[in-house]
Design a protein around this motif. Sequence first.
Motif, PDB file in Angstrom:
ATOM      1  N   MET A 140       0.832  -1.212   0.000  1.00 56.38           N
ATOM      2  CA  MET A 140       0.000   0.000   0.000  1.00 56.38           C
ATOM      3  C   MET A 140       0.858   1.250   0.000  1.00 56.38           C
ATOM      4  O   MET A 140       1.902   1.295   0.652  1.00 56.38           O
ATOM      5  CB  MET A 140      -0.891   0.026   1.243  1.00 56.38           C
ATOM      6  CG  MET A 140      -1.768   1.263   1.318  1.00 56.38           C
ATOM      7  SD  MET A 140      -2.310   1.652   2.971  1.00 56.38           S
ATOM      8  CE  MET A 140      -3.397   3.055   2.622  1.00 56.38           C
ATOM      9  N   MET A 141       0.424   2.252  -0.740  1.00 64.76           N
ATOM     10  CA  MET A 141       1.012   3.585  -0.668  1.00 64.76           C
ATOM     11  C   MET A 141      -0.096   4.584  -0.363  1.00 64.76           C
ATOM     12  O   MET A 141      -1.189   4.491  -0.941  1.00 64.76           O
ATOM     13  CB  MET A 141       1.672   3.970  -1.987  1.00 64.76           C
ATOM     14  CG  MET A 141       3.047   3.381  -2.178  1.00 64.76           C
ATOM     15  SD  MET A 141       3.958   4.239  -3.484  1.00 64.76           S
ATOM     16  CE  MET A 141       2.879   4.010  -4.869  1.00 64.76           C
ATOM     17  N   VAL A 142       0.195   5.503   0.520  1.00 68.89           N
ATOM     18  CA  VAL A 142      -0.718   6.609   0.788  1.00 68.89           C
ATOM     19  C   VAL A 142      -0.289   7.762  -0.115  1.00 68.89           C
ATOM     20  O   VAL A 142       0.833   8.250  -0.001  1.00 68.89           O
ATOM     21  CB  VAL A 142      -0.654   7.035   2.265  1.00 68.89           C
ATOM     22  CG1 VAL A 142      -1.581   8.211   2.518  1.00 68.89           C
ATOM     23  CG2 VAL A 142      -1.004   5.854   3.172  1.00 68.89           C
ATOM     24  N   GLN A 143      -1.163   8.161  -1.009  1.00 68.84           N
ATOM     25  CA  GLN A 143      -0.795   9.205  -1.960  1.00 68.84           C
ATOM     26  C   GLN A 143      -1.558  10.483  -1.644  1.00 68.84           C
ATOM     27  O   GLN A 143      -2.717  10.646  -2.028  1.00 68.84           O
ATOM     28  CB  GLN A 143      -1.070   8.746  -3.394  1.00 68.84           C
ATOM     29  CG  GLN A 143      -0.140   7.616  -3.839  1.00 68.84           C
ATOM     30  CD  GLN A 143      -0.179   7.385  -5.338  1.00 68.84           C
ATOM     31  OE1 GLN A 143      -1.094   7.816  -6.029  1.00 68.84           O
ATOM     32  NE2 GLN A 143       0.821   6.701  -5.847  1.00 68.84           N
ATOM     33  N   GLY A 144      -0.881  11.371  -0.919  1.00 70.33           N
ATOM     34  CA  GLY A 144      -1.444  12.690  -0.673  1.00 70.33           C
ATOM     35  C   GLY A 144      -1.394  13.529  -1.946  1.00 70.33           C
ATOM     36  O   GLY A 144      -0.965  13.063  -3.011  1.00 70.33           O
ATOM     37  N   ALA A 145      -1.817  14.772  -1.832  1.00 66.69           N
ATOM     38  CA  ALA A 145      -1.845  15.639  -3.011  1.00 66.69           C
ATOM     39  C   ALA A 145      -0.463  15.780  -3.637  1.00 66.69           C
ATOM     40  O   ALA A 145      -0.324  15.932  -4.851  1.00 66.69           O
ATOM     41  CB  ALA A 145      -2.398  17.007  -2.631  1.00 66.69           C
ATOM     42  N   SER A 146       0.584  15.708  -2.802  1.00 63.34           N
ATOM     43  CA  SER A 146       1.946  15.828  -3.323  1.00 63.34           C
ATOM     44  C   SER A 146       2.232  14.793  -4.395  1.00 63.34           C
ATOM     45  O   SER A 146       2.904  15.069  -5.393  1.00 63.34           O
ATOM     46  CB  SER A 146       2.956  15.649  -2.185  1.00 63.34           C
ATOM     47  OG  SER A 146       2.852  16.677  -1.242  1.00 63.34           O
ATOM     48  N   ALA A 147       1.716  13.563  -4.179  1.00 57.68           N
ATOM     49  CA  ALA A 147       1.990  12.482  -5.115  1.00 57.68           C
ATOM     50  C   ALA A 147       1.378  12.750  -6.480  1.00 57.68           C
ATOM     51  O   ALA A 147       1.822  12.202  -7.494  1.00 57.68           O
ATOM     52  CB  ALA A 147       1.458  11.166  -4.551  1.00 57.68           C
ATOM     53  N   GLU A 148       0.347  13.589  -6.516  1.00 57.77           N
ATOM     54  CA  GLU A 148      -0.302  13.878  -7.790  1.00 57.77           C
ATOM     55  C   GLU A 148       0.438  14.953  -8.582  1.00 57.77           C
ATOM     56  O   GLU A 148      -0.013  15.355  -9.651  1.00 57.77           O
ATOM     57  CB  GLU A 148      -1.759  14.276  -7.546  1.00 57.77           C
ATOM     58  CG  GLU A 148      -2.560  13.156  -6.865  1.00 57.77           C
ATOM     59  CD  GLU A 148      -2.474  11.835  -7.609  1.00 57.77           C
ATOM     60  OE1 GLU A 148      -2.853  11.797  -8.781  1.00 57.77           O
ATOM     61  OE2 GLU A 148      -2.011  10.838  -7.031  1.00 57.77           O
ATOM     62  N   TYR A 149       1.573  15.407  -8.074  1.00 53.69           N
ATOM     63  CA  TYR A 149       2.420  16.302  -8.864  1.00 53.69           C
ATOM     64  C   TYR A 149       3.356  15.492  -9.762  1.00 53.69           C
ATOM     65  O   TYR A 149       4.329  16.006 -10.298  1.00 53.69           O
ATOM     66  CB  TYR A 149       3.212  17.235  -7.954  1.00 53.69           C
ATOM     67  CG  TYR A 149       2.390  18.381  -7.449  1.00 53.69           C
ATOM     68  CD1 TYR A 149       2.374  19.599  -8.102  1.00 53.69           C
ATOM     69  CD2 TYR A 149       1.573  18.233  -6.333  1.00 53.69           C
ATOM     70  CE1 TYR A 149       1.599  20.652  -7.657  1.00 53.69           C
ATOM     71  CE2 TYR A 149       0.782  19.270  -5.873  1.00 53.69           C
ATOM     72  CZ  TYR A 149       0.806  20.482  -6.542  1.00 53.69           C
ATOM     73  OH  TYR A 149       0.017  21.516  -6.100  1.00 53.69           O
ATOM     74  N   SER A 150       3.061  14.215  -9.901  1.00 55.80           N
ATOM     75  CA  SER A 150       3.807  13.337 -10.793  1.00 55.80           C
ATOM     76  C   SER A 150       3.506  13.716 -12.247  1.00 55.80           C
ATOM     77  O   SER A 150       2.575  14.467 -12.535  1.00 55.80           O
ATOM     78  CB  SER A 150       3.410  11.881 -10.524  1.00 55.80           C
ATOM     79  OG  SER A 150       3.610  11.554  -9.157  1.00 55.80           O
ATOM     80  N   ARG A 151       4.276  13.160 -13.165  1.00 51.67           N
ATOM     81  CA  ARG A 151       4.083  13.509 -14.577  1.00 51.67           C
ATOM     82  C   ARG A 151       4.639  12.424 -15.495  1.00 51.67           C
ATOM     83  O   ARG A 151       5.452  11.600 -15.070  1.00 51.67           O
ATOM     84  CB  ARG A 151       4.748  14.838 -14.902  1.00 51.67           C
ATOM     85  CG  ARG A 151       6.254  14.862 -14.642  1.00 51.67           C
ATOM     86  CD  ARG A 151       6.737  16.268 -14.476  1.00 51.67           C
ATOM     87  NE  ARG A 151       6.070  16.898 -13.353  1.00 51.67           N
ATOM     88  CZ  ARG A 151       5.846  18.206 -13.260  1.00 51.67           C
ATOM     89  NH1 ARG A 151       6.260  19.003 -14.213  1.00 51.67           N
ATOM     90  NH2 ARG A 151       5.230  18.718 -12.209  1.00 51.67           N
ATOM     91  N   ALA A 152       4.189  12.426 -16.750  1.00 48.10           N
ATOM     92  CA  ALA A 152       4.656  11.456 -17.738  1.00 48.10           C
ATOM     93  C   ALA A 152       4.824  12.167 -19.073  1.00 48.10           C
ATOM     94  O   ALA A 152       4.195  13.204 -19.332  1.00 48.10           O
ATOM     95  CB  ALA A 152       3.676  10.300 -17.866  1.00 48.10           C
ATOM     96  N   ALA A 153       5.682  11.614 -19.924  1.00 47.21           N
ATOM     97  CA  ALA A 153       5.927  12.233 -21.229  1.00 47.21           C
ATOM     98  C   ALA A 153       6.408  11.167 -22.213  1.00 47.21           C
ATOM     99  O   ALA A 153       6.895  10.103 -21.823  1.00 47.21           O
ATOM    100  CB  ALA A 153       6.975  13.342 -21.105  1.00 47.21           C
TER     101      ALA A 153
END
Length: 277
Positions: A140-153
């Motif tokens: 399990m990972m707890v993904q706070g809002a910080s984790a949603e600053y991820s990106r892909a390209a």
Amino acid sequence: MRVIPSQSVEDAVAGLCVTANRHLPPDVRRAFLHRQAAESPLGRGALRQLLDNAELAGQLGLPLCQDCGLAVFFVEHGEDVRVEGLPVREAVNRGMVRGYREGYLRKSTCDPFTRDNPGDNSPAVVHFDMVPGDTLRISMMVQGASAEYSRAAMLDPALGAEGVREFVIRGVAEACRGVCAPMVAGLGVGGSFEWASLAAARALLRPLDRENPDPFLAGLEESLTQAVNRLGVGPLGLGGATTCLGVSALAAPCHPGTLPVALAIQCHSARRGQVTL
């Protein structure tokens, strides 16, 4: 064929949610202690506060952060085990809802358009892999809002490793505006576009002090960690030598005409846990 009652899955997940939200992973704590020596007095003070926060959370039974985030699960389902009762996804979701309720953890999910919050943190985000064996391993990972600053390209393949390096450094620099540093970075390179994104998140499950078995990736991780730390953002954004505690990478073969790359980020709490049934 080994049989596991779905109630056992629910019980395990409920406990996992509480533990992951309250206790800093031991490898992350060791990384804080290790990085103190390289920090300025201000940076050392910030790391000391993060360690104090972790100690108090564990002692008082409080979450490490008020943002208890989305609950993301990676389930490795043995081919010789069957879960009896509820479907595995439903058992995991029920366990997550119970754990967040019983642990008094903030419920964060909301409708993307209306922003209405259902109040139980559902649905759990669940990824499955079929693996050899007769066990069920749930990470399990707890993904706070910080984790949603991820990106892909999708990079130009001609850019190669240098293009990946630039993508990571630029991505971290931009993410620092919304992430509580020092962060942990997961990197997915190759495969398909969706594989890279999932691999970047999965890479974050590896403890910081466990070396990548691939020598090339191990070297890339080390050089990227050093480069990111030269950004000077520092603990809690106050400036210093520790912007990133570590980079973990996964890679897979890709199409010759593409170079998918993804960057997943966790904040300094890097909340995660694992249970095997």
